[in-house]
Structures are given as structure tokens and as C-alpha cells.
Design an enzyme around this catalytic site. Structure first.
Site, mmCIF file in Angstrom:
data_model
loop_
_atom_site.group_PDB
_atom_site.id
_atom_site.type_symbol
_atom_site.label_atom_id
_atom_site.label_comp_id
_atom_site.label_asym_id
_atom_site.label_seq_id
_atom_site.Cartn_x
_atom_site.Cartn_y
_atom_site.Cartn_z
ATOM 1 N N SER A 54 0.814 -1.216 0.000
ATOM 2 C CA SER A 54 0.000 0.000 0.000
ATOM 3 C C SER A 54 0.850 1.270 0.000
ATOM 4 C CB SER A 54 -0.955 0.004 1.194
ATOM 5 O OG SER A 54 -0.249 -0.190 2.395
ATOM 6 N N CYS A 84 -6.751 -6.530 -0.004
ATOM 7 C CA CYS A 84 -5.515 -6.438 0.769
ATOM 8 C C CYS A 84 -4.938 -5.017 0.771
ATOM 9 C CB CYS A 84 -4.527 -7.487 0.253
ATOM 10 S SG CYS A 84 -3.394 -8.003 1.516
ATOM 11 N N ARG A 111 -2.437 -2.839 9.525
ATOM 12 C CA ARG A 111 -1.561 -3.435 8.502
ATOM 13 C C ARG A 111 -0.777 -4.598 9.091
ATOM 14 N NH1 ARG A 111 2.573 0.336 5.906
ATOM 15 N NH2 ARG A 111 2.801 -1.426 4.493
ATOM 16 N N ILE A 140 -2.091 -12.878 2.576
ATOM 17 C CA ILE A 140 -0.654 -12.660 2.350
ATOM 18 C C ILE A 140 -0.255 -11.354 3.037
ATOM 19 C CG2 ILE A 140 1.175 -12.369 0.645
ATOM 20 C CD1 ILE A 140 -0.610 -13.882 -1.358
ATOM 21 N N ARG A 141 0.520 -11.452 4.109
ATOM 22 C CA ARG A 141 0.889 -10.264 4.918
ATOM 23 C C ARG A 141 -0.307 -9.297 5.022
ATOM 24 N NH1 ARG A 141 4.661 -10.982 1.438
ATOM 25 N NH2 ARG A 141 4.237 -9.054 0.322
ATOM 26 N N HIS A 177 -6.991 -12.460 -0.658
ATOM 27 C CA HIS A 177 -6.764 -12.358 -2.110
ATOM 28 C C HIS A 177 -7.723 -13.244 -2.898
ATOM 29 C CE1 HIS A 177 -2.970 -10.039 -2.520
ATOM 30 N NE2 HIS A 177 -2.863 -10.358 -1.241
ATOM 31 N N GLU A 179 -8.370 -13.229 -5.904
ATOM 32 C CA GLU A 179 -7.931 -13.435 -7.294
ATOM 33 C C GLU A 179 -6.947 -14.604 -7.417
ATOM 34 O OE1 GLU A 179 -6.766 -11.366 -5.196
ATOM 35 O OE2 GLU A 179 -4.695 -10.821 -5.610
HETATM 36 N N1 GLN Z 1 1.281 -5.822 3.740
HETATM 37 C C1 GLN Z 1 0.816 -5.094 2.607
HETATM 38 C C2 GLN Z 1 0.574 -3.628 2.951
HETATM 39 O O1 GLN Z 1 0.604 -3.267 4.068
HETATM 40 C C3 GLN Z 1 -0.451 -5.693 2.056
HETATM 41 C C4 GLN Z 1 -0.185 -7.093 1.572
HETATM 42 C C5 GLN Z 1 -0.982 -7.520 0.385
HETATM 43 O O2 GLN Z 1 -1.582 -6.713 -0.330
HETATM 44 N N2 GLN Z 1 -0.923 -8.787 0.125
HETATM 45 O O3 GLN Z 1 0.361 -2.839 2.104
#
Ligand code: GLN
Length: 194
Positions: A54, A84, A111, A140-141, A177, A179
């Protein structure tokens, strides 16, 4: 609107935008990549904000002068699907962070809410508005939504009951996600909003 008449603008500055384009095309709709300000002048019926980073996406949106025109499109009611990092860009507040990007979605996001080390994991859950049984959510994170106003409809929660999917007016946002799993149901429900 029939899918073949719909054109979805996919923000294509960074992150997982190709997978969204493939999924939208597999459902019979058209896509255009949003890479520069002039790309926003095309006929676009809906917008996708993909996952990625982001901070990087936000910086590029400002540098390319795309933040304000895209924000105006969202505020004017153009359907938007954010995943995300896209959810972080929409959020009105980011926990322990002074950044504000579009700020059109009245939620507070946290986040990297599952820990920086935890790269990715998956969980099943039922998602409101998505029929046909449980949906595999791939994180994912990822962020989660730490707070929201009453007007925000909660669509999905993780196993610890954190909010990971919401709808607010024309904005549909998920921490995971949709997608990446091959399950097209979320994109289908998004196209139904158009
Ligand atoms: N950790 C990312 C962020 O803070 C987001 C991760 C993602 O889009 N898979 O922007």
C-alpha cells in the site's frame, strides 16, 4: 448489466493486478489497466484496487496525479473491489499510521495484522452475499479491519472473529486475495454490483 458490456479498470501500478484481470476476463467482462492519469478518461464501469504494497501504491498514485481523480470516481459511486493493500488504500484510518490514501471507507485497518513474519496462510469461511458454501480465503501479509462504523456491512470474519471483508455502498473490500484461488464467486458478485 451483462458482463460482456462491462469494462473494469484495474489499478496496475504494482502488485497482483494481472490475476484480477484474468479472473474478470474469465467471467466475460473487459479490463483496462490503469497506469497513468489519462487511463482514467476511458469508459470504466468499475474499478479494482489489487493487493501489493500500500505504501508503494499510495506513493505512485500521488506522483502520477491519480489519487484525486480515482477518489472522485469512488465517491461518485463507481463500484470498487479492493483487496488487501487496496483495502488499506480505501480505509479512513490506518492503525498506528498517519497515512491517508483514498479514505473513502469508514473503517480502521491494521496493517500486517497477522505478524510480519507470517507470509501467507489460508482459511475457510462463509462470506455474506457469496452463495455455494465456504470460500477459501488466502491471506498474504494481510491487514484486518480493527473497527468500522455501523453503516459498514460485515461480509467475512477470520477464525479469530476479526473482520476481513466488508461492503459499504459501492465499495467492496477484502483483506485476503480472491484473485489467487481460482474461485470466481467474489468477482462474480462484484460484477453483479455494476
Ligand atoms: N502488507 C501489505 C501492505 O501493508 C499488504 C499485503 C498484500 O496486499 N498482500 O500494504
Amino acid at each position: 448489466m451483462q458482463n460482456e458490456k462491462i469494462t473494469v479498470g484495474v489499478l496496475a501500478l504494482q502488485g497482483a493486478f494481472i490475476e484480477h484481470e484474468q479472473m474478470i476476463k474469465s467471467l466475460g467482462a473487459n479490463t483496462v489497466e490503469l497506469r497513468q492519469k489519462s487511463d482514467l478518461d476511458q469508459k470504466i464501469d468499475a474499478v479494482i484496487l489489487p493487493g501489493g504494497e500500500s505504501t508503494v501504491q499510495g506513493k505512485l498514485l500521488n506522483e502520477l496525479d491519480m489519487m484525486e481523480p480515482l477518489k472522485a470516481m469512488i465517491k461518485a459511486g463507481k463500484p470498487v473491489l479492493a483487496t488487501c493493500a487496496g483495502l488499506i488504500l480505501l480505509a479512513e484510518h490506518i492503525e498506528e499510521d498517519d497515512h491517508l490514501y483514498f479514505g473513502t471507507l469508514p473503517v480502521t485497518v491494521k496493517r500486517n495484522a497477522y505478524g510480519r513474519q507470517l507470509g501467507s496462510f489460508s482459511q475457510n469461511a462463509c462470506i455474506a452475499g457469496v452463495t455455494g458454501g465456504e470460500y477459501l480465503m488466502r491471506f498474504i501479509r494481510a491487514p484486518y479491519i480493527a473497527g468500522s462504523t455501523e453503516q459498514v456491512e460485515v461480509l467475512a470474519r477470520d477464525a479469530k472473529n476479526h473482520i476481513v471483508g466488508v461492503r459499504y455502498e459501492n465499495q467492496l473490500a477484502f483483506a485476503f486475495h480472491p484473485e489467487l484461488t481460482g474461485d470466481t464467486r467474489i468477482h462474480e458478485s462484484f460484477l453483479n454490483m455494476v
